[in-house]
Design an enzyme around this catalytic site. Structure first.
Site, PDB file in Angstrom:
ATOM      1  N   HIS A  66       1.065  -3.368  -1.177  1.00 21.90           N
ATOM      2  CA  HIS A  66       2.338  -3.273  -2.182  1.00 21.90           C
ATOM      3  C   HIS A  66       2.262  -4.527  -3.205  1.00 21.90           C
ATOM      4  CE1 HIS A  66       3.298  -0.385   0.549  1.00 21.90           C
ATOM      5  NE2 HIS A  66       4.160   0.122  -0.382  1.00 21.90           N
ATOM      6  N   ASP A 101      -1.785   6.293   2.165  1.00 21.55           N
ATOM      7  CA  ASP A 101      -1.987   6.195   3.782  1.00 21.55           C
ATOM      8  C   ASP A 101      -2.652   7.175   4.184  1.00 21.55           C
ATOM      9  OD1 ASP A 101      -0.089   4.164   4.936  1.00 21.55           O
ATOM     10  OD2 ASP A 101       1.518   5.128   3.815  1.00 21.55           O
TER      11      ASP A 101
HETATM   12  C1  PEP Z   1       1.095   6.307  -0.207  1.00 20.25           C
HETATM   13  O1  PEP Z   1       1.033   6.160   1.302  1.00 20.25           O
HETATM   14  O2  PEP Z   1       0.354   6.838  -0.649  1.00 20.25           O
HETATM   15  C2  PEP Z   1       2.469   6.098  -0.660  1.00 20.25           C
HETATM   16  C3  PEP Z   1       2.744   6.861  -1.824  1.00 20.25           C
HETATM   17  O3  PEP Z   1       3.263   5.423  -0.075  1.00 20.25           O
HETATM   18  P1  PEP Z   1       3.072   3.760   0.431  1.00 20.25           P
HETATM   19  O4  PEP Z   1       1.968   3.382  -0.779  1.00 20.25           O
HETATM   20  O5  PEP Z   1       4.585   3.207  -0.308  1.00 20.25           O
HETATM   21  O6  PEP Z   1       2.812   3.806   1.451  1.00 20.25           O
HETATM   22 MG    MG Z   2       2.757   5.743   2.396  1.00 22.26          MG
END
Ligand code: PEP
Ligand code: MG
Length: 601
Positions: free
Chosen positions: A199, A467
């Site tokens: 993040h 993910d």
């Molecule tokens: C992902 O997992 O690609 C997504 C868009 O959400 P995050 O990065 O917040 O897990």
């Molecule tokens: Mg995600």
């Protein structure tokens, strides 16, 4: 303990996750998690000074709590301020303080260690008594312990005023900490852990702030106030730069992503985006922080494709109440306009803060633990509050809801039932309720494998490729040790994307790809080739992706994607992408935009 610090120039290398280079003064920010406590043996002469250090930390914690209590009384009302009384009482507890000081003196150890020893002892007693009230008290003890440890480290728990040239240095930045930082004053970010899709990286790229992650032990070496250079072009970080180094970097400094995106923002970003052969691709915005809101229209995003709602949480992990959330979602709907906004249910746990575990219990394997939808179903009071806020905001603007980390259709059914119950309850209370479409994040292999069935249970799909890569390839997205295995262009990932997109099309529902792949032009072209027609990304990434997609033929991208799907390894796919895209459109895909060739031999 207070050995003189080496102020000679020192260098670190990490993973560069955004662009640009910046210099500034370090501000260490405590993540509130993963804090390792070390035992330091003291000389006899250091013991009394250590006791004084402990007492100073208690005084500092007390001042912070009094200030927090005042603020809570002002904003939430007196009745909510009492929780701080319990913490203040604990800090004033003679027995606790005497015990900590006794450990410092008898064992000749540092305060952190003594605090941990004593509070662990107290916690062990609480844990034996299985009583709800006492269990709540034990989380208070953990909270106070954390506060004391942060005070001892002389760091901020976030939320402090920043000077103009702050370089944020942390072990790891949690969404709640990020949300409390004033990003208008942040020059650069450097963290010990993290990878391309962590993040910190996502936010830094979105805001155009130079960021280097995966530095391993930079946090321990840097002190608030030190000078540091963060070079997000190469991943190099320099602490205490010598004058000539400083000059060298200053000459090279160039603006990050936001500034360069701004430069091209004058292009007509509002016209529909068509590939050269006339296929429309819709670009939406991923947003987390209010500073990004104005960019949604500035960069011509068609609404908000993903709002990571966990960024609404405060540092202490407290959930915003229904009214606060409703106000936040109304604002989001206003920003998104007629294309609407998709609010993701709190995606807590995993790498997204330990708020799911406010009782302090560390999960052994958080990415596979009580994360996202699982946390929301376990704590259905949280889910109900969020659903109510979304339903009420949807009466005044277009808001949809997406369920994160779906691995079983039962979770979708349970969550939908709760949303429907709350909708009926709100109507019963005479409140206005809007229509909210409910979608599923496709980010776990089981959701891909069942995507044809899942598509019949939801109104849309959101493909979270960050993910999806993590779970498909079993590689921790935040661990730089395994960054080489995190391959977004792995054929298994591409086949999964293809299958989920086909399932959505088959069921006649929309699908938006909202992971970091969408924000990178070459990857976006592959996604379009795989059948994606909606992409969602940081607003500042839109101009570049837009320009690229407007220059390609969808037909050709499909041909490249078909070849990629035939490959056996990520290396082969990357080669296909380099040749297929870079060879066909050398002006659009310059070498640095393509996956780098692997070293031979
Ligand atoms: C992902 O997992 O690609 C997504 C868009 O959400 P995050 O990065 O917040 O897990
Ligand atoms: Mg995600």
């Amino acid at each position: 303990m207070s050995a003189k610090r080496d102020k000679r120039e020192q260098r670190w290398r990490g993973v560069a996750v955004s662009d640009g280079v910046a210099a500034g003064r370090v501000l260490r920010v405590h993540s509130g998690a993963r804090h390792s406590i070390y035992r330091v043996a003291l000389d006899a002469g250091e013991v009394e000074r250590e006791v004084r250090r402990y007492r100073a930390a208690v005084r500092l914690s007390r001042r912070q709590l009094l200030a927090l209590k005042k603020r809570a009384a002002r904003t939430l009302g007196e009745e909510h301020a009492y929780i701080f009384d319990a913490h203040l009482l604990m800090l004033a507890d003679r027995k606790l303080n005497d015990d900590v000081e006794a450990v410092i003196r008898s064992e000749r150890v540092n305060s952190e260690w003594a605090v941990k020893v004593v509070t662990d002892r107290v916690l062990a007693v609480y844990e034996e008594v299985k009583d709800d009230y006492l269990r709540e008290r034990s989380s208070d003890i953990e909270d106070v312990t954390r506060r004391l440890l942060v005070a001892l480290s002389g760091e901020s728990m976030g939320g402090r005023r920043l000077t103009e040239d702050a370089v944020i240095v942390a072990e790891e930045l949690m969404p709640s900490t990020i949300a409390e930082l004033d990003f208008t004053h942040i020059k650069a970010v450097a963290t010990d852990v993290g990878g391309w899709t962590s993040h910190t990286a996502i936010i830094a790229r979105g805001l155009g702030i130079p960021a280097v992650v995966g530095l391993r032990d930079f946090y321990r070496a840097a002190r608030t106030g030190d000078t540091a250079i963060i070079d997000a072009r190469t991943g190099e970080v320099v602490l205490h730069p010598a004058a000539e180094t400083f000059e060298h970097f200053r000459a090279e400094a160039r603006p990050g992503a936001e500034a360069s995106a701004r430069a091209v923002a004058s292009e007509d970003l509002r016209a529909p985006l068509l590939t050269r052969d006339g296929v429309e691709v819709i670009l939406r915005a991923n947003v987390e922080l209010p500073v990004e809101y104005e960019w949604v229209s500035r960069y011509g995003a068609r609404g908000i494709g993903l709002f990571r709602s966990e960024f609404l949480m405060s540092h202490r992990g407290s959930m915003p109440d229904e009214e606060e959330q409703r106000a936040a979602y109304l604002e989001l709907a206003r920003v998104a306009g007629e294309d609407g906004a998709t609010v993701r249910l709190f995606d807590l746990g995993g790498d997204k803060a330990s708020a799911a575990h406010q009782d302090g219990a560390e999960e052994r394997n958080p990415a596979l633990g009580l994360r996202a939808i699982r946390f929301c179903l376990r704590r259905d009071d949280v889910l109900r509050t969020q659903a109510r806020a979304v339903l009420r905001a949807a009466a005044h603007g277009r808001i949809d809801l997406v369920l994160p980390m779906i691995s079983d259709i039962t979770d979708v059914r349970r969550a939908r039932a709760i949303v429907e119950e709350e909708s009926a309850r709100l109507k019963g209370e005479g409140r206005a309720v809007g229509r909210v479409r409910v979608g599923a994040m496709i980010e776990v292999p089981s959701a891909v494998i069942l995507s044809e069935k899942l598509a019949r249970e939801v109104d849309f799909f959101s493909l979270g490729t960050n993910d999806l890569v993590q779970y498909t390839l079993a590689v921790d997205r935040g661990n730089d040790e395994v960054a080489d295995w995190f391959r977004s262009l792995h054929p298994a990932v591409l086949q999964s994307v293809r299958r989920a997109l086909d399932a959505a099309r088959g069921a006649g529902i929309p699908a938006v790809v909202c992971g970091e792949m969408a924000a990178s032009p070459a990857y976006a072209a592959v996604l379009v080739g795989l059948g994606a027609r909606e992409l969602s990304m940081a607003p500042s990434a839109i101009p570049r992706v837009r320009r690229t997609l407007a220059g390609i033929e969808c037909d050709e991208a499909e041909r490249v994607a078909r070849e990629c799907l035939e490959c056996a390894t990520a290396d082969e796919v990357e080669e296909r992408v380099r040749v297929g895209l870079g060879g066909r459109w050398p002006n659009l895909f310059t070498p640095e935009m393509l996956p780098p060739p692997k070293d031979k031999g």
